[in-house]
Motif scaffolding. Sequence first.
Motif, PDB file in Angstrom:
ATOM      1  N   THR A 177     -81.771   1.044  28.775  1.00  0.00           N
ATOM      2  CA  THR A 177     -82.133  -0.153  29.538  1.00  0.00           C
ATOM      3  C   THR A 177     -83.437   0.055  30.310  1.00  0.00           C
ATOM      4  OG1 THR A 177     -79.818  -0.818  29.766  1.00  0.00           O
ATOM      5  CG2 THR A 177     -81.381  -1.728  31.359  1.00  0.00           C
ATOM      6  N   TYR A 181     -86.843  -2.209  29.901  1.00  0.00           N
ATOM      7  CA  TYR A 181     -87.654  -2.878  30.927  1.00  0.00           C
ATOM      8  C   TYR A 181     -89.116  -2.428  30.872  1.00  0.00           C
ATOM      9  CZ  TYR A 181     -83.788  -5.159  33.360  1.00  0.00           C
ATOM     10  OH  TYR A 181     -82.731  -5.979  33.680  1.00  0.00           O
ATOM     11  N   MET A 185     -89.708  -5.549  26.670  1.00  0.00           N
ATOM     12  CA  MET A 185     -89.561  -6.935  27.134  1.00  0.00           C
ATOM     13  C   MET A 185     -90.364  -7.922  26.288  1.00  0.00           C
ATOM     14  SD  MET A 185     -87.380  -7.204  29.599  1.00  0.00           S
ATOM     15  CE  MET A 185     -87.777  -8.757  30.417  1.00  0.00           C
TER      16      MET A 185
END
Length: 238
Positions: A177, A181, A185
């Motif tokens: 994760t 980010y 994205m």
Amino acid sequence: MSYFISAEDGYYALTTAGIVLCVVIIAILVILTALIARKGKAVSEEQKTKTESKRKSLFSVKQLVFSAMALALGFATSYVRIFTMPWGGSITLCSMLFVALIGYWYGPKIGLCAGFAYGLLQFVQDGGSYILSLLQACLDYIVAFAALGCSGFFANRKNGLIKGYIAAILARGLFHTIGGYLYWMDYMPENFPSSLAAIYPIAYNYSYILAEGVITIIILCLPPVKKAMTSIKKLALQ
């Protein structure tokens, strides 16, 4: 450098030579670990003082064998994909379990080392996939899969395998994760709700990790499997 890594559409991928180089490096590391373990076992009883015992090899020969077998099973089952995500990640045949088992057997130190080795294997799998940067590669491969060794922190607790497995997959998802980010994205689908854009990396990465986790936990809760896992741990620790 281009001999080992090829550029395509702004991304970097390992060439065949690059894959071979990574496999050779991993093989050398495994052989060195085995030699260190063998050397540690060859030390005479008279020389095994308390000070020296603290400096002994991290892996015993038996631990190395069991860990290698678990890693091999994990790597093999990672090719059995029930569902594959478009930008990496897949639901496999309980491949994360085999890595988490090593920590459950031998504790966090060995578990994290084994997870690190598994991360290297995942890095070379399918040509290493695409590499955006060194940090991205470390987050998505090396660190994320090393985190599966977190199961070792629950090795001696009641229902330690299930607790450790849950902690391990959540930790793996965390690093994926973070990488999402930082680097992924821009690849969010256009049809993904804009109001939920902030949680896209969380939703993407934990969708397949938790799906495989639920399947694995259901299997682990079956009485015959629970009994088998208990027996295997006893055998691994004898």
